[in-house]
Design a protein around this motif. Structure first.
Motif, PDB file in Angstrom:
ATOM      1  N   HIS A 140      33.019  27.951  40.559  1.00  0.00           N
ATOM      2  CA  HIS A 140      32.934  27.896  39.107  1.00  0.00           C
ATOM      3  C   HIS A 140      33.989  28.754  38.403  1.00  0.00           C
ATOM      4  CE1 HIS A 140      30.521  31.201  40.597  1.00  0.00           C
ATOM      5  NE2 HIS A 140      30.590  31.785  39.421  1.00  0.00           N
ATOM      6  N   LEU A 141      34.522  29.722  39.152  1.00  0.00           N
ATOM      7  CA  LEU A 141      35.526  30.608  38.545  1.00  0.00           C
ATOM      8  C   LEU A 141      36.851  29.883  38.324  1.00  0.00           C
ATOM      9  CD1 LEU A 141      34.904  33.904  40.564  1.00  0.00           C
ATOM     10  CD2 LEU A 141      33.901  33.194  38.389  1.00  0.00           C
ATOM     11  N   PHE A 142      36.971  28.706  38.936  1.00  0.00           N
ATOM     12  CA  PHE A 142      38.240  27.981  38.824  1.00  0.00           C
ATOM     13  C   PHE A 142      38.080  26.677  38.045  1.00  0.00           C
ATOM     14  CE2 PHE A 142      38.277  30.736  42.486  1.00  0.00           C
ATOM     15  CZ  PHE A 142      39.410  31.491  42.222  1.00  0.00           C
ATOM     16  N   ALA A 143      36.971  26.605  37.300  1.00  0.00           N
ATOM     17  CA  ALA A 143      36.677  25.371  36.571  1.00  0.00           C
ATOM     18  C   ALA A 143      37.268  25.375  35.166  1.00  0.00           C
ATOM     19  CB  ALA A 143      35.176  25.146  36.500  1.00  0.00           C
ATOM     20  N   ASP A 144      37.348  26.546  34.562  1.00  0.00           N
ATOM     21  CA  ASP A 144      37.813  26.582  33.173  1.00  0.00           C
ATOM     22  C   ASP A 144      38.446  27.939  32.840  1.00  0.00           C
ATOM     23  OD1 ASP A 144      35.652  28.317  33.037  1.00  0.00           O
ATOM     24  OD2 ASP A 144      34.312  26.784  32.231  1.00  0.00           O
ATOM     25  N   GLU A 145      38.788  28.096  31.573  1.00  0.00           N
ATOM     26  CA  GLU A 145      39.467  29.335  31.159  1.00  0.00           C
ATOM     27  C   GLU A 145      38.564  30.553  31.224  1.00  0.00           C
ATOM     28  OE1 GLU A 145      41.526  29.278  27.436  1.00  0.00           O
ATOM     29  OE2 GLU A 145      42.644  27.486  28.022  1.00  0.00           O
ATOM     30  N   GLN A 146      37.275  30.297  30.948  1.00  0.00           N
ATOM     31  CA  GLN A 146      36.316  31.402  31.037  1.00  0.00           C
ATOM     32  C   GLN A 146      36.313  31.953  32.466  1.00  0.00           C
ATOM     33  OE1 GLN A 146      32.348  30.209  30.104  1.00  0.00           O
ATOM     34  NE2 GLN A 146      31.644  32.292  29.788  1.00  0.00           N
ATOM     35  N   GLY A 147      36.389  31.029  33.425  1.00  0.00           N
ATOM     36  CA  GLY A 147      36.447  31.430  34.829  1.00  0.00           C
ATOM     37  C   GLY A 147      37.654  32.304  35.093  1.00  0.00           C
ATOM     38  N   ALA A 148      38.765  31.962  34.487  1.00  0.00           N
ATOM     39  CA  ALA A 148      39.985  32.743  34.705  1.00  0.00           C
ATOM     40  C   ALA A 148      39.804  34.187  34.241  1.00  0.00           C
ATOM     41  CB  ALA A 148      41.151  32.087  33.973  1.00  0.00           C
ATOM     42  N   GLU A 149      39.044  34.356  33.142  1.00  0.00           N
ATOM     43  CA  GLU A 149      38.761  35.716  32.670  1.00  0.00           C
ATOM     44  C   GLU A 149      37.947  36.493  33.703  1.00  0.00           C
ATOM     45  OE1 GLU A 149      36.842  35.685  28.833  1.00  0.00           O
ATOM     46  OE2 GLU A 149      38.348  34.257  28.089  1.00  0.00           O
ATOM     47  N   LEU A 150      37.001  35.791  34.310  1.00  0.00           N
ATOM     48  CA  LEU A 150      36.158  36.450  35.311  1.00  0.00           C
ATOM     49  C   LEU A 150      36.964  36.790  36.564  1.00  0.00           C
ATOM     50  CD1 LEU A 150      32.921  34.273  34.918  1.00  0.00           C
ATOM     51  CD2 LEU A 150      33.506  36.428  33.794  1.00  0.00           C
ATOM     52  N   VAL A 151      37.853  35.896  36.932  1.00  0.00           N
ATOM     53  CA  VAL A 151      38.740  36.193  38.064  1.00  0.00           C
ATOM     54  C   VAL A 151      39.565  37.438  37.754  1.00  0.00           C
ATOM     55  CG1 VAL A 151      40.703  35.365  39.430  1.00  0.00           C
ATOM     56  CG2 VAL A 151      38.818  33.802  38.889  1.00  0.00           C
ATOM     57  N   ALA A 152      39.985  37.538  36.512  1.00  0.00           N
ATOM     58  CA  ALA A 152      40.767  38.713  36.123  1.00  0.00           C
ATOM     59  C   ALA A 152      39.935  39.989  36.257  1.00  0.00           C
ATOM     60  CB  ALA A 152      41.269  38.545  34.688  1.00  0.00           C
ATOM     61  N   LYS A 153      38.646  39.865  35.921  1.00  0.00           N
ATOM     62  CA  LYS A 153      37.771  41.043  36.083  1.00  0.00           C
ATOM     63  C   LYS A 153      37.599  41.407  37.554  1.00  0.00           C
ATOM     64  CE  LYS A 153      35.150  40.758  31.828  1.00  0.00           C
ATOM     65  NZ  LYS A 153      33.933  40.281  31.189  1.00  0.00           N
ATOM     66  N   LEU A 154      37.475  40.387  38.385  1.00  0.00           N
ATOM     67  CA  LEU A 154      37.369  40.660  39.822  1.00  0.00           C
ATOM     68  C   LEU A 154      38.669  41.277  40.354  1.00  0.00           C
ATOM     69  CD1 LEU A 154      35.407  37.464  40.941  1.00  0.00           C
ATOM     70  CD2 LEU A 154      34.580  39.817  41.008  1.00  0.00           C
ATOM     71  N   GLN A 155      39.771  40.844  39.798  1.00  0.00           N
ATOM     72  CA  GLN A 155      41.056  41.435  40.185  1.00  0.00           C
ATOM     73  C   GLN A 155      41.076  42.918  39.828  1.00  0.00           C
ATOM     74  OE1 GLN A 155      43.737  39.780  41.892  1.00  0.00           O
ATOM     75  NE2 GLN A 155      44.082  41.975  42.197  1.00  0.00           N
ATOM     76  N   GLN A 156      40.493  43.240  38.661  1.00  0.00           N
ATOM     77  CA  GLN A 156      40.420  44.664  38.268  1.00  0.00           C
ATOM     78  C   GLN A 156      39.581  45.460  39.267  1.00  0.00           C
ATOM     79  OE1 GLN A 156      38.909  44.782  34.258  1.00  0.00           O
ATOM     80  NE2 GLN A 156      40.718  43.763  33.413  1.00  0.00           N
ATOM     81  N   MET A 157      38.476  44.833  39.719  1.00  0.00           N
ATOM     82  CA  MET A 157      37.639  45.522  40.717  1.00  0.00           C
ATOM     83  C   MET A 157      38.415  45.745  42.009  1.00  0.00           C
ATOM     84  SD  MET A 157      33.932  43.713  40.497  1.00  0.00           S
ATOM     85  CE  MET A 157      33.227  43.332  38.912  1.00  0.00           C
ATOM     86  N   ALA A 158      39.151  44.730  42.420  1.00  0.00           N
ATOM     87  CA  ALA A 158      39.947  44.858  43.644  1.00  0.00           C
ATOM     88  C   ALA A 158      41.007  45.943  43.467  1.00  0.00           C
ATOM     89  CB  ALA A 158      40.604  43.516  43.982  1.00  0.00           C
ATOM     90  N   ASP A 159      41.649  45.934  42.312  1.00  0.00           N
ATOM     91  CA  ASP A 159      42.686  46.947  42.048  1.00  0.00           C
ATOM     92  C   ASP A 159      42.083  48.356  42.059  1.00  0.00           C
ATOM     93  OD1 ASP A 159      44.473  44.901  41.831  1.00  0.00           O
ATOM     94  OD2 ASP A 159      44.487  44.864  39.625  1.00  0.00           O
ATOM     95  N   ALA A 160      40.870  48.440  41.526  1.00  0.00           N
ATOM     96  CA  ALA A 160      40.201  49.746  41.513  1.00  0.00           C
ATOM     97  C   ALA A 160      39.917  50.209  42.946  1.00  0.00           C
ATOM     98  CB  ALA A 160      38.909  49.661  40.706  1.00  0.00           C
ATOM     99  N   ASN A 161      39.474  49.288  43.785  1.00  0.00           N
ATOM    100  CA  ASN A 161      39.248  49.632  45.196  1.00  0.00           C
ATOM    101  C   ASN A 161      40.545  50.085  45.859  1.00  0.00           C
ATOM    102  OD1 ASN A 161      36.517  49.158  45.433  1.00  0.00           O
ATOM    103  ND2 ASN A 161      36.758  47.035  46.115  1.00  0.00           N
TER     104      ASN A 161
END
Lengths: 85, 396, 303
Positions: free
Chosen positions: C269-290
């Motif tokens: 679902h994260l790759f279905a629409d633009e809202q998903g892209a925002e969530l992917v970006a948040k997950l990227q922030q979590m990964a970057d934080a790790n």
């Protein structure tokens, strides 16, 4: 067979249950291409790859056909072939 | 024979447990069992007891530690009460099913809500169907003796089940009583070390706690039931064997007191039976044909022994310090179920008595006898249990 | 059957178990036992591992093995360890292997108790991030934005909104001598960590990322690939801690998280629409934080 007290059973008895029947794809090793790197044996969740005199074989009694060995093989020496009845 | 000392009931139990040399003890505090595990902790701290003592974070874990230790072949012990026993429930079912013997002292206390620390037997009765063997003590001396027997019963190769010795909180655990202690060498002779048939050995690895399907599950439950049947035979033998050391014979699964020619027979468990014996004596002196059956073993349920003792009576008055809400007390239900349809059996009347520490004295007992006789005169037996000493006027 | 095949069948975790095709958990257990050797007793709380390895009469375990209940793996393990110690058999060590449902959630109090008491148990969580045995319900280990059957993607929710519980840090806060994370994708590393853990006494913790083809939703031959991508993205940091301090990390050349997420149905679902892209970006922030927190990047030096 009589049931045991408290359902205690002997360890290792799972080998009486050949999971090979679950398989719909069969890994086949190309022995020419195989470099005996041991990856397939290492990655098998079902301990179904064995080696004899440096040659690798699949234990078809237990191999479920997940394909991990084929996917992980660094020299593509394992092919997954549809099982036929 | 060993020493004689006046000690608190909890200490008597702790001394019995120490004499049985458990390798593992787990403990979690709850009133009124706490003095038992505190006494054992002090023994360990002082080097008088070599047990591994685990101060766990819940009763659930207290029982779970025993499951693990028992599985690994160690004799082990814990004590609990009330909510703590309820929290153990799931562990006890599984431990009985896996045939893991250990001993628990079930110090009787009511169940919330309202929360209370007063005594009744709702807690241990709620564990009725777990597969636990349940013994009930009248006195601290009897509790002491029962603990010695409990390990031997639990670990019997034909039984292999957890055993709970139930004793009323405060009344027994916190009162002082003269206790005859058995010499350690006699305890050791009576109770050899635990040697399970299935040892936990790396050379011969076994699997405990298998998953089972419809092809065997019923048979495993039946095997448990058969072991309970066997326990009915074995428990009196073990207690008889112990009596040969102690000189104290309480009878077997039940104690029948003045029942031979009794018209009315009271049935009860726990410390109240001491009071009821006095009450029976007083009524006998007044010419009334009253007797008492003290149930010492509630699971397995000694229906045949009870039947033999009550079959000549007119009415049986059961005192249940518990209630299966929406029905009756557990003891009354068992008796009715087991006696139902036997020719010329007595009427069984169930009394809910002593909940939350409500007093039962000889006068109350006499009133119960009167009400039981009255019920026997009625054209049909009562559908509902009779609540003893209830102030119905304050119930909205 | 020849002698070598027989040898495979004699492994401490034998074939014939009923794990799904390509099960990361089964493969982990095989390697855990290769690392411990046979001088162990294993306790497993209820979960996938218990179910697929214990049908009555068919046990793959060639070490003493106990399953008791769901929420008491740590306390049963404590009991076994205490008993073996009392019997003078301390040479047989106790290993508990439980899934994330039992470890993170229902058995959490027992886990905390075991670590507070510092009982001599190596507790291994084979973490697949949901209750797979019952069909993939959300657990405390479910990663953010993963869809599960009890926290599904819907018009109002993108799957799990919360963080995955940081259990290694919680366990380490008990003062545990050794806490580590591993991935089935890196089996030598996994075995090394098990061996290292066995050098300590007292309560120790190892958390192994074990991708689950059936519920994460990827082909059964991709288990290790998915595991590698998780590690490379920084969402699955691999590290070792001794007495609360991070002593080692597995360095990565970070990839973007979408490369890990895209191949899994639970993140589709994260790759279905633009809202998903925002969530992917948040997950990227979590990964970057790790990556920053543990110094994971091989390009950045770090720890």
């Amino acid at each position: 067979m009589k049931i045991t007290m408290g359902a205690v059973v002997m360890g290792g008895t799972s080998v009486l249950y050949p999971t090979g029947a679950w398989r719909d794809q069969r890994p086949v090793i190309d022995h020419e291409a195989c470099k005996s790197c041991d990856t397939c044996r290492d990655v098998c969740p079902d301990s179904s790859v064995f080696v004899q005199e440096d040659v690798y074989y699949i234990d078809y009694d237990f191999c479920k056909g997940c394909g991990l060995c084929a996917y992980e093989c660094p020299v593509d020496a394992i092919a997954m072939i549809l099982e036929e009845k | 024979m060993g020493a004689v000392k006046v000690v608190e009931g909890s200490q008597a139990v702790a001394e019995a447990v120490r004499a049985c040399r458990p390798q593992v003890i787990s403990a979690y505090p709850i009133s009124p069992q706490t003095h038992i595990v505190e006494t054992l902790a002090q023994m360990v701290a002082d080097g008088e007891l070599g047990s591994r003592y685990l101060r766990v974070e819940s009763e659930f874990s207290a029982a779970s530690v025993l499951a693990g230790a028992s599985c690994a072949g160690s004799r082990c012990y814990t004590a609990s009460s009330s909510q703590g026993l309820l929290l153990m429930t799931e562990v006890l079912y599984a431990s009985a099913g896996m045939r893991l013997p250990f001993v628990i002292t079930g110090v009787n206390r009511s169940i919330s809500a309202p929360i209370t620390i007063q005594v009744d037997q709702q807690d241990t009765i709620s564990l009725r169907d777990t597969g636990l063997i349940q013994l009930y003590a009248e006195s601290s001396q009897e509790a002491y003796d029962m603990h010695l027997a409990a390990f031997k019963i639990a670990e019997d190769p034909g039984i292999m089940l957890p055993v709970m010795v139930c004793m009323d909180g405060w009344i027994l655990t916190h009162s002082y009583e003269r206790i005859d202690f058995l010499d350690q060498q006699d305890v050791d002779r009576f109770l050899p070390p635990f040697k399970p048939a299935n040892l936990m050995e790396v050379e011969d690895p076994k699997t405990w706690g298998s998953y089972s399907e419809e092809n065997v599950l019923m048979e495993f439950r039946y095997a448990l039931q058969k072991s309970m049947d066997y326990a009915q035979e074995r428990i009196p033998q073990v207690m008889g064997d112990l009596a040969s050391y102690t000189g104290r014979d309480y009878g077997g699964l039940i104690e029948a007191y003045a029942t031979d020619d009794a018209e009315v027979i009271l049935v009860a468990m726990g410390s109240v039976t001491g009071t009821l014996k006095d009450a029976v004596d007083q009524m006998r002196e007044a010419g009334r044909k009253v007797g008492l059956i003290k149930i010492r073993c509630f699971r397995p349920f000694p229906a045949r022994q009870i039947w033999e003792a009550v079959r000549g009576a007119k009415v049986v008055a059961v005192l249940d310090a518990n209630v299966s809400l929406g029905s009756e007390g557990a003891l009354g239900l068992d008796l009715k179920a087991k006696l139902c349809g036997r020719p010329d059996g007595p009427l069984v009347v169930d009394f809910i008595a002593g909940l939350g520490g409500r007093e039962i004295n000889p006068l109350v007992a006499e009133d119960i006898v009167d009400q039981a006789l009255e019920a026997a005169q009625a054209p049909t037996p009562p559908w509902a249990p009779i609540w003893v000493g209830l102030d119905a006027s304050i119930v909205a | 059957m020849n002698a070598s095949a027989q040898e495979n069948r004699m492994e401490l975790f034998a074939p014939g178990h009923r794990a799904c095709h390509g099960c990361g958990m089964a493969l982990s257990v095989r390697h855990i036992l290769k690392a411990t050797g046979n001088q162990v007793a294993v306790v497993t709380p209820t979960g996938c591992l218990e179910t697929f390895s214990s049908p009555y009469g068919y046990s793959p375990w060639r070490v003493p093995w106990i399953h008791h209940l769901f929420e008491n793996g740590p306390s049963v393990a404590s009991g076994v360890a205490a008993a073996l110690d009392a019997q003078g058999r301390g040479d047989v060590r106790v290993v508990a292997i439980g899934g994330d449902g039992s470890t993170f959630d229902i058995g959490f109090a027992a886990l905390s108790g075991m670590f507070e008491r510092d009982d001599d148990v190596l507790y291994i969580c084979v973490d697949n991030g949901a209750y797979m045995n019952t069909g993939g319900q959300r657990s405390g280990a479910t990663p953010t934005y993963a869809s599960t059957t009890t926290d599904p993607v819907g018009k109002l929710r993108p799957g799990k909104l919360q963080h995955k519980k940081d259990l290694p840090a919680i366990v380490a806060a008990h003062g545990a001598a050794y806490v580590a994370t591993a991935s089935v994708a890196y089996r030598k590393d996994l075995q090394k960590k098990v061996k290292r853990a066995m050098e300590f006494h007292g309560a120790r913790y190892l958390q192994i990322d074990t991708p689950c083809p059936s519920v994460w939703g990827f082909p059964s031959d991709h288990t290790l690939e998915v595991g590698r991508l998780g590690v490379a993205s920084g969402l699955v940091p691999l590290f070792e801690m001794e007495y609360g301090n991070v002593t080692k990390v597995r360095k990565i050349k970070p990839i973007t998280v979408d490369k890990y997420l895209r191949g899994q149905k639970r993140f589709r679902h994260l790759f279905a629409d633009e809202q998903g892209a925002e969530l992917v970006a948040k997950l990227q922030q979590m990964a970057d934080a790790n990556i920053a927190k543990y110094g994971l990047s091989s390009q950045s030096g770090g720890q």
